[in-house]
Design a protein around this motif. Structure first.
Motif: not given
Length: 179
Positions: A136-138, A142-147, A159-162
């Motif tokens: 859950n932390r990872l 990952h969401i924060q990195k893509v954001l 969109r990038a995360l699908g």
């Protein structure tokens, strides 16, 4: 009460947090300035040239990461600690790259903030936790990195995360998982 020549600028949109930190730092002899938005923070930084600053990662309308380079341009010798209730490795790395001397997760008390501010520059050798983070932390990180890669744009990140934009918004509203 000890006296100090240090001038601290607190930049945070949480008025109660600012009030508590202002009192704690004033008691320690600091001259304390408070701003609740980027415009006021820059004006105070230019006018008073603080030696230290705490900067919230998520201001009401803006990102503290966008304000950080502007503050350091206005006051190059200011030691800035980025504070956030929504920490991630991606934002921590970005804050350090932009010139912050440290990055702390809220809630942080006055002693933790003082210890972080006492660093002259960022420590690239800082210890990483021994225990591996949970799935859950990872996911959160990952969401924060893509954001971050999409400059905070929720639709582009979804969109990038699908994933559906509303699903992403719900995930972002939750507090990050501790470990």
């Amino acid at each position: 009460m000890q006296e100090t020549d240090e001038r601290l600028l607190i930049v945070d949109d949480d008025e109660m947090f600012c009030h508590v930190l202002h009192r704690a730092m004033s008691r320690r002899g600091f001259e304390v300035l408070v701003a609740h938005d980027a415009e006021r923070a820059l004006a105070l930084a230019r006018q008073h040239e603080p030696t230290m600053a705490t900067l919230d990662l998520k201001l009401e309308q803006e990102s503290g990461l966008k304000l950080l380079p502007e503050m350091l341009e206005a006051v190059p010798d200011c030691r800035v600690v980025v504070l956030t209730g929504y920490s991630s490795i991606a934002t921590a790395v970005q804050a350090i790259k932009l010139g912050a001397v440290n990055y702390l997760c809220k809630p942080a008390d006055a002693e933790e903030i003082l210890a972080a501010l006492s660093q002259e520059e960022a420590d690239p050798e800082a210890e990483v936790a021994e225990h591996p983070p949970s799935i859950n932390r990872l996911t959160w990180e990952h969401i924060q990195k893509v954001l971050q890669e999409h400059d905070g744009n929720i639709s582009a990140t979804a969109r990038a995360l699908g994933m559906h934009r509303r699903t992403l918004q719900r995930k972002l509203q939750k507090r990050p998982v501790r470990r």
